[in-house]
Design an enzyme around this catalytic site. Structure first.
Site, PDB file in Angstrom:
ATOM      1  N   SER A  62      15.735 -18.358   2.785  1.00 30.27           N
ATOM      2  CA  SER A  62      15.473 -19.427   3.747  1.00 30.27           C
ATOM      3  C   SER A  62      16.456 -20.589   3.694  1.00 30.27           C
ATOM      4  O   SER A  62      16.431 -21.465   4.553  1.00 30.27           O
ATOM      5  CB  SER A  62      14.047 -19.955   3.584  1.00 30.27           C
ATOM      6  OG  SER A  62      13.871 -20.582   2.333  1.00 30.27           O
ATOM      7  N   LYS A  80       7.541 -27.338   4.088  1.00 31.91           N
ATOM      8  CA  LYS A  80       8.946 -27.739   4.052  1.00 31.91           C
ATOM      9  C   LYS A  80       9.178 -28.969   4.931  1.00 31.91           C
ATOM     10  O   LYS A  80       9.930 -29.879   4.561  1.00 31.91           O
ATOM     11  CB  LYS A  80       9.832 -26.573   4.482  1.00 31.91           C
ATOM     12  CG  LYS A  80       9.797 -25.408   3.501  1.00 31.91           C
ATOM     13  CD  LYS A  80      10.660 -24.250   3.956  1.00 31.91           C
ATOM     14  CE  LYS A  80      10.624 -23.124   2.904  1.00 31.91           C
ATOM     15  NZ  LYS A  80      11.476 -21.996   3.272  1.00 31.91           N
TER      16      LYS A  80
END
Length: 356
Positions: free
Chosen positions: A251, A296
């Site tokens: 990611s 996040k």
């Protein structure tokens, strides 16, 4: 019902538990005098640390670019992570559910059932290595610079061991020239376990030929396995390396790519702003969705981020939570990400998740 009120209600519902019992249980993960674990098969996911890919960790550049001309950007390009807590007792799990915004998920969603810790670490290492390689290819393609395929590591007891060494440059697979790791992977994937493959390598400035016999991928039966990690390295006098430990998965790919581009182009891509984001990167510059984006985005917000780059497919998740004053841009490609950052730096309109 708003979140704070809902959380207070849940707390009151558990208020009838004897405080002494609950306090004791929080510190015990097994039954005394017996080897019976009290941990539950669940994990808690929450905001993890953010890391500036243009900066350093313990004095070492996160993305180390060496070239005749390397810029020193003034802004920040922060990659974001998810923290995962496991091996919790039931009271500990309940405590996180009541007092945090963590997501509670079955542990096997994080750690596949039956997989050993070593297998999980190996899979994360492979995904991270592929992400780094894809980031380099995508950045070099964006900059119109060539790359070569270098062996990053050789898996122990694999067919490659004894034939291939780290730092070998892979030039050809069965007579077909390769420049990018993806090309080599496609050629090997077309073969079968037990096939012998001819590889032309460059080692210490000399070309050599090796002929390992391919094994079988135990995680994908019937598929051929060579047993190496390949990385894309720029040709000529540019070197790119990634120095982030204890982080796995793909990611961070997009943010790694942006850091390479920012360091190899004149000026400050971010205009001195704090930009954060997440998303996988394919060698062709396609940005893909990731998991845990609400955590996040929360981590980015708490770190003072002004612009957050989100894969378009994750937009609905991001907007389901409070993002504060952050501008949340929707991106599908590396070009989208660069355009969003440049537009924000100039004070121009940005394609946001709300408008995508």
């Amino acid at each position: 019902m708003n979140t704070a009120r809902h959380r207070r209600t849940r707390t009151l519902a558990w208020g009838a538990l004897p405080l002494l019992l609950l306090t004791a249980a929080l510190s015990v993960d097994h039954i005394p005098l017996a080897d019976v674990p009290l941990t539950v098969p669940y994990a808690a996911e929450g905001p993890g640390p953010t890391v500036d890919t243009l900066g350093e960790v313990e004095g070492i550049p996160v993305v180390d670019v060496r070239a005749p001309e390397v810029d020193t950007p003034a802004g920040q390009l922060r990659m974001t992570t998810v923290s995962v807590r496991t091996n919790m007792t039931l009271p500990q799990l309940i405590g996180r559910w009541l007092t945090t915004d963590d997501t509670i998920v079955p542990a096997e969603q994080i750690f596949p059932k039956g997989a050993t810790r070593e297998e999980i670490e190996e899979a994360n290492k492979a995904a991270f290595s592929q992400s780094e390689s894809a980031a380099t290819v995508a950045a070099m393609d964006w900059l119109h610079l060539p790359v070569k395929t270098v062996i990053a590591d050789v898996i122990k007891d694999s067919p490659a061991q004894g034939h291939i060494r780290p730092d070998d440059v892979l030039l050809q697979v069965d007579g077909k020239r390769v420049a990018k790791p993806g090309q080599a992977q496609e050629l090997i994937a077309a073969l079968a376990p037990g096939d012998q493959v001819e590889l032309l390598l460059e080692r210490d400035g000399k070309e050599i030929t090796v002929r390992p016999t391919l094994g079988e991928n135990e995680h994908d039966p019937g598929k051929a396995l060579l047993g190496v990690y390949m990385a894309a390295h720029p040709v000529d006098d540019i070197e790119v390396s990634y120095n982030l430990q204890d982080v796995g998965g793909p990611s961070a790919g997009m943010m790694f790519t942006l850091a390479v581009i920012d360091k190899l182009t004149p000026g400050d891509l971010t205009g001195g702003h704090v930009v954060a984001g997440t998303g996988t990167i394919d060698p062709d510059g396609t940005v893909g969705p990731i998991g845990g984006i609400v955590h996040k985005a929360r981590a980015a917000r708490d770190a003072g981020t002004e612009l957050f780059l989100s894969p378009s497919d994750n937009c609905a998740e991001v907007l389901s939570r409070d993002t504060g004053n952050m501008v949340v841009a929707a991106v599908d490609t590396l070009d989208d990400a660069v355009t969003a950052i440049e537009s924000f730096a100039k004070g121009e309109e940005v394609r946001t998740c709300g408008s995508a």
